[in-house]
Design an enzyme around this catalytic site. Structure first.
Site, PDB file in Angstrom:
ATOM      1  N   HIS A   1       2.571  -5.607   1.584  1.00  0.00           N
ATOM      2  CA  HIS A   1       3.692  -4.837   2.093  1.00  0.00           C
ATOM      3  C   HIS A   1       3.231  -3.992   3.364  1.00  0.00           C
ATOM      4  O   HIS A   1       2.064  -3.753   3.713  1.00  0.00           O
ATOM      5  CB  HIS A   1       3.905  -3.555   0.911  1.00  0.00           C
ATOM      6  CG  HIS A   1       2.487  -2.778   0.653  1.00  0.00           C
ATOM      7  ND1 HIS A   1       2.551  -1.330   1.081  1.00  0.00           N
ATOM      8  CD2 HIS A   1       1.467  -2.849   0.220  1.00  0.00           C
ATOM      9  CE1 HIS A   1       1.263  -0.828   0.907  1.00  0.00           C
ATOM     10  NE2 HIS A   1       0.710  -1.625   0.175  1.00  0.00           N
TER      11      HIS A   1
ATOM     12  N   ARG B   1       3.701   2.284  -4.651  1.00  0.00           N
ATOM     13  CA  ARG B   1       5.046   2.151  -4.210  1.00  0.00           C
ATOM     14  C   ARG B   1       5.728   0.499  -4.214  1.00  0.00           C
ATOM     15  O   ARG B   1       6.974   0.560  -3.818  1.00  0.00           O
ATOM     16  CB  ARG B   1       5.393   2.728  -2.840  1.00  0.00           C
ATOM     17  CG  ARG B   1       4.806   4.099  -2.777  1.00  0.00           C
ATOM     18  CD  ARG B   1       4.748   4.449  -1.339  1.00  0.00           C
ATOM     19  NE  ARG B   1       3.472   3.898  -0.778  1.00  0.00           N
ATOM     20  CZ  ARG B   1       3.053   4.043   0.500  1.00  0.00           C
ATOM     21  NH1 ARG B   1       3.741   4.733   1.386  1.00  0.00           N
ATOM     22  NH2 ARG B   1       1.932   3.429   0.929  1.00  0.00           N
TER      23      ARG B   1
ATOM     24  N   ASP C   1      -0.929  -0.361  -4.418  1.00  0.00           N
ATOM     25  CA  ASP C   1      -0.168   0.726  -3.973  1.00  0.00           C
ATOM     26  C   ASP C   1       0.891   1.084  -5.032  1.00  0.00           C
ATOM     27  O   ASP C   1       1.731   0.161  -5.540  1.00  0.00           O
ATOM     28  CB  ASP C   1       0.477   0.056  -2.736  1.00  0.00           C
ATOM     29  CG  ASP C   1       1.075   1.437  -1.822  1.00  0.00           C
ATOM     30  OD1 ASP C   1       2.169   2.157  -2.476  1.00  0.00           O
ATOM     31  OD2 ASP C   1       0.734   1.704  -0.696  1.00  0.00           O
TER      32      ASP C   1
ATOM     33  N   CYS D   1       0.727  -0.858   4.530  1.00  0.00           N
ATOM     34  CA  CYS D   1      -0.544  -1.033   3.514  1.00  0.00           C
ATOM     35  C   CYS D   1      -1.706  -0.247   4.189  1.00  0.00           C
ATOM     36  O   CYS D   1      -2.066  -0.501   5.131  1.00  0.00           O
ATOM     37  CB  CYS D   1      -0.829  -2.265   3.444  1.00  0.00           C
ATOM     38  SG  CYS D   1      -2.175  -2.706   2.016  1.00  0.00           S
TER      39      CYS D   1
ATOM     40  N   CYS E   1      -0.242  -5.726  -4.064  1.00  0.00           N
ATOM     41  CA  CYS E   1      -1.077  -4.771  -3.653  1.00  0.00           C
ATOM     42  C   CYS E   1      -1.020  -3.629  -4.906  1.00  0.00           C
ATOM     43  O   CYS E   1      -0.030  -3.311  -5.513  1.00  0.00           O
ATOM     44  CB  CYS E   1      -0.746  -4.005  -2.482  1.00  0.00           C
ATOM     45  SG  CYS E   1      -1.918  -2.747  -1.853  1.00  0.00           S
TER      46      CYS E   1
HETATM   47 CO    CO Z   1      -1.274  -1.606   0.152  1.00  0.00          CO
END
Ligand code: CO
Length: 210
Positions: free
Chosen positions: A98, A46, A44, A101, A42
């Site tokens: 994750h 993090r 993302d 999400c 992803c």
């Molecule tokens: Co995500």
């Protein structure tokens, strides 16, 4: 300090620290890359592939998009996949989602956010297919967590349906496919599925003349 300047300062410090610990570090890295794994994760911020797996630059070839989807009309994903499998000859392809999400959460609502909803429709389809199982879970968090896992399983299955993976399985008996989910709250990866090279797939999606 402005945030973009912080990035450049951080880069200088990182480069200096790496060079002082190992003077040939960059010379060696720039000579070639031979990663054994392709990571489809992803976007993302993090979930940085190399940091959470404790790997160095050069070890993982990375593709990231919102909610780690394998969409067979995505020329970007397919180009990365073909290069990784056929040129870099990776042994593993990992789809890593994750928990927590935003894409998964958004796909479970009826909010319209614009173009992103066209992308998230891929997740809505998985949600619809598994509505009974997901709805049986008590909390919204449990439901989103399960959809996150089911999404990863579906994306690994999508990989196995590509001509790229089928050809590599037939000719080279690799790569193995893995579906993982990363926990933002504990930093740990949970393996949720695996398809070894050569796993039989639904004959409907099989190509005979690769
Ligand atoms: Co995500």
């Amino acid at each position: 300090m402005q945030s973009y300047k912080k990035l450049l300062e951080g880069n200088k410090e990182w480069s200096a620290a790496k060079t002082s610990a190992d003077p040939d570090y960059f010379k060696r890295l720039s000579a070639q890359q031979a990663p054994e794994s392709l990571w489809i994760g992803c976007s993302d911020s993090r979930v940085p592939a190399d940091m959470i797996t404790g790997t160095d630059p050069g070890e993982i070839f990375v593709h990231r998009n919102i909610s780690n989807l394998v969409v067979n009309a995505d020329i970007n994903l397919l180009s990365v996949l073909q290069f990784a499998v056929e040129v870099l000859q990776v042994k593993n392809v990992i789809v890593c989602g994750h928990y927590g999400c935003g894409g998964i959460k958004a796909a479970m609502t009826n909010e319209y956010y614009g173009i992103i909803n066209h992308w998230l429709k891929n997740i809505k389809e998985i949600y619809a297919e598994n509505k009974t199982e997901i709805s049986a879970l008590k909390t919204e968090k449990e439901q989103a967590d399960r959809l996150t896992e089911l999404n990863v399983i579906a994306q690994v299955s999508n990989l196995s349906k590509t001509s790229i993976i089928q050809r590599a399985w037939q000719n080279n008996n690799r790569p193995n496919l893995f579906g993982w989910v990363y926990g933002l709250d504990n930093g740990l990866i949970k393996p949720v599925c695996e398809m070894k090279a050569g796993t039989e797939i639904d004959p409907i999606f099989k190509y005979n003349n690769l």
